[in-house]
Design a protein around this motif. Structure first.
Motif, PDB file in Angstrom:
ATOM      1  N   ILE A  25       0.865  -1.179   0.000  1.00  0.00           N
ATOM      2  CA  ILE A  25       0.000   0.000   0.000  1.00  0.00           C
ATOM      3  C   ILE A  25       0.902   1.229   0.000  1.00  0.00           C
ATOM      4  CG2 ILE A  25      -1.658   1.327   1.353  1.00  0.00           C
ATOM      5  CD1 ILE A  25      -2.763  -1.265   2.420  1.00  0.00           C
ATOM      6  N   THR A  26       0.696   2.115  -0.961  1.00  0.00           N
ATOM      7  CA  THR A  26       1.495   3.333  -1.015  1.00  0.00           C
ATOM      8  C   THR A  26       1.109   4.252   0.142  1.00  0.00           C
ATOM      9  OG1 THR A  26      -0.084   4.521  -2.402  1.00  0.00           O
ATOM     10  CG2 THR A  26       1.594   3.196  -3.549  1.00  0.00           C
ATOM     11  N   THR A  27       1.918   5.258   0.370  1.00  0.00           N
ATOM     12  CA  THR A  27       1.644   6.199   1.457  1.00  0.00           C
ATOM     13  C   THR A  27       0.332   6.945   1.213  1.00  0.00           C
ATOM     14  OG1 THR A  27       4.006   6.427   1.874  1.00  0.00           O
ATOM     15  CG2 THR A  27       2.588   8.166   2.730  1.00  0.00           C
ATOM     16  N   ASP A  28       0.067   7.307  -0.032  1.00  0.00           N
ATOM     17  CA  ASP A  28      -1.204   7.994  -0.326  1.00  0.00           C
ATOM     18  C   ASP A  28      -2.404   7.098  -0.023  1.00  0.00           C
ATOM     19  OD1 ASP A  28       0.061  10.306  -1.142  1.00  0.00           O
ATOM     20  OD2 ASP A  28       0.086   9.739  -3.264  1.00  0.00           O
ATOM     21  N   GLN A  29      -2.316   5.830  -0.419  1.00  0.00           N
ATOM     22  CA  GLN A  29      -3.400   4.889  -0.125  1.00  0.00           C
ATOM     23  C   GLN A  29      -3.559   4.709   1.376  1.00  0.00           C
ATOM     24  OE1 GLN A  29      -1.744   1.650  -2.386  1.00  0.00           O
ATOM     25  NE2 GLN A  29      -3.210   1.919  -4.064  1.00  0.00           N
ATOM     26  N   PHE A  30      -2.434   4.629   2.065  1.00  0.00           N
ATOM     27  CA  PHE A  30      -2.432   4.459   3.516  1.00  0.00           C
ATOM     28  C   PHE A  30      -3.149   5.633   4.186  1.00  0.00           C
ATOM     29  CE2 PHE A  30      -0.392   5.049   7.683  1.00  0.00           C
ATOM     30  CZ  PHE A  30      -0.559   3.787   8.238  1.00  0.00           C
ATOM     31  N   LEU A  31      -2.820   6.851   3.756  1.00  0.00           N
ATOM     32  CA  LEU A  31      -3.431   8.039   4.359  1.00  0.00           C
ATOM     33  C   LEU A  31      -4.925   8.141   4.027  1.00  0.00           C
ATOM     34  CD1 LEU A  31      -0.565  10.641   3.930  1.00  0.00           C
ATOM     35  CD2 LEU A  31      -1.300   9.484   6.025  1.00  0.00           C
ATOM     36  N   LYS A  32      -5.331   7.644   2.861  1.00  0.00           N
ATOM     37  CA  LYS A  32      -6.762   7.619   2.537  1.00  0.00           C
ATOM     38  C   LYS A  32      -7.511   6.664   3.467  1.00  0.00           C
ATOM     39  CE  LYS A  32      -6.382   9.003  -2.258  1.00  0.00           C
ATOM     40  NZ  LYS A  32      -6.460   8.599  -3.662  1.00  0.00           N
ATOM     41  N   ILE A  33      -6.875   5.537   3.797  1.00  0.00           N
ATOM     42  CA  ILE A  33      -7.492   4.586   4.729  1.00  0.00           C
ATOM     43  C   ILE A  33      -7.593   5.215   6.113  1.00  0.00           C
ATOM     44  CG2 ILE A  33      -7.216   2.338   5.863  1.00  0.00           C
ATOM     45  CD1 ILE A  33      -5.877   1.387   3.227  1.00  0.00           C
ATOM     46  N   VAL A  34      -6.555   5.950   6.526  1.00  0.00           N
ATOM     47  CA  VAL A  34      -6.586   6.647   7.811  1.00  0.00           C
ATOM     48  C   VAL A  34      -7.745   7.646   7.813  1.00  0.00           C
ATOM     49  CG1 VAL A  34      -5.358   8.284   9.296  1.00  0.00           C
ATOM     50  CG2 VAL A  34      -4.124   6.355   8.316  1.00  0.00           C
ATOM     51  N   ASP A  35      -7.911   8.376   6.705  1.00  0.00           N
ATOM     52  CA  ASP A  35      -9.013   9.351   6.614  1.00  0.00           C
ATOM     53  C   ASP A  35     -10.377   8.682   6.739  1.00  0.00           C
ATOM     54  OD1 ASP A  35      -7.843  11.867   6.470  1.00  0.00           O
ATOM     55  OD2 ASP A  35      -7.463  11.704   4.317  1.00  0.00           O
ATOM     56  N   LYS A  36     -10.520   7.484   6.193  1.00  0.00           N
ATOM     57  CA  LYS A  36     -11.795   6.769   6.312  1.00  0.00           C
ATOM     58  C   LYS A  36     -12.054   6.334   7.753  1.00  0.00           C
ATOM     59  CE  LYS A  36     -11.953   4.886   1.647  1.00  0.00           C
ATOM     60  NZ  LYS A  36     -11.853   3.663   0.841  1.00  0.00           N
ATOM     61  N   LYS A  37     -10.990   5.867   8.430  1.00  0.00           N
ATOM     62  CA  LYS A  37     -11.142   5.361   9.798  1.00  0.00           C
ATOM     63  C   LYS A  37     -11.279   6.489  10.819  1.00  0.00           C
ATOM     64  CE  LYS A  37     -10.605   0.902   9.081  1.00  0.00           C
ATOM     65  NZ  LYS A  37     -11.570  -0.095   9.457  1.00  0.00           N
ATOM     66  N   ALA A  38     -10.570   7.588  10.585  1.00  0.00           N
ATOM     67  CA  ALA A  38     -10.601   8.713  11.531  1.00  0.00           C
ATOM     68  C   ALA A  38     -10.563  10.011  10.736  1.00  0.00           C
ATOM     69  CB  ALA A  38      -9.413   8.630  12.483  1.00  0.00           C
ATOM     70  N   PRO A  39     -11.736  10.490  10.294  1.00  0.00           N
ATOM     71  CA  PRO A  39     -11.765  11.716   9.473  1.00  0.00           C
ATOM     72  C   PRO A  39     -11.221  12.924  10.241  1.00  0.00           C
ATOM     73  CG  PRO A  39     -13.961  10.728   9.670  1.00  0.00           C
ATOM     74  CD  PRO A  39     -13.050   9.946  10.539  1.00  0.00           C
TER      75      PRO A  39
END
Length: 160
Positions: A42-56
């Protein structure tokens, strides 16, 4: 006796050549397998998008703050929250500057900096870690060439 010595020398040379080629093929196979698993990262951008979904994230507002941020300062950088700062509130109810906690989450285990509660599933963290390791360590063909040079150099020294 001299002919036996020559035959044994040729056998030794052929065996060393065989094992050198075998090691080269093994290195190429391992290198290819590492690139084949690239889709599992998972790239860093994908990782940060997942973080945004879990904790906006949201904007900090001292008066009438709709996200209910109880903290007055970021526990990562120890700076107070100012009006309009972009903050992230984790499921454990701890609040941080978005940039501070995002950097923290990318470092290793993706846990809350205060209570260490996991923010993301372990498989997501492992896939991101694999991506980061591959970014920092991708020698590829250069390593194979160095290995061949080392093998070749050691092989020739035996006959000098």
């Amino acid at each position: 006796m001299a002919s036996l010595s020559q035959i044994l020398g040729q056998i030794y040379t052929m065996a060393m050549l065989f094992f050198s080629v075998l090691l080269l093929e093994l290195a190429i196979l391992i290198h290819g397998a590492a690139h084949a698993t690239a889709h599992r990262s998972i790239t860093t951008d994908q990782f940060l998008k997942i973080v945004d979904k879990k904790a906006p994230s949201g904007r900090y507002s001292a008066a009438g703050n709709s996200l209910g941020f109880p903290a007055a300062e970021c526990s990562v950088c120890l700076s107070p929250f100012e009006e309009g700062d972009e903050v992230r509130k984790l499921k454990c109810k701890h609040t941080f500057h978005k940039g501070c906690v995002d950097t923290w989450l990318q470092q290793d285990a993706a846990t809350c900096p205060l209570c260490r509660r996991p923010v993301l599933p372990v498989d997501v963290v492992v896939k991101h870690r694999n991506h980061r390791l591959r970014e920092h360590y991708d020698g590829g063909e250069e390593e194979i060439m160095i290995m061949l040079y080392a093998l070749h150099g050691n092989f020739l020294r035996r006959f000098s």
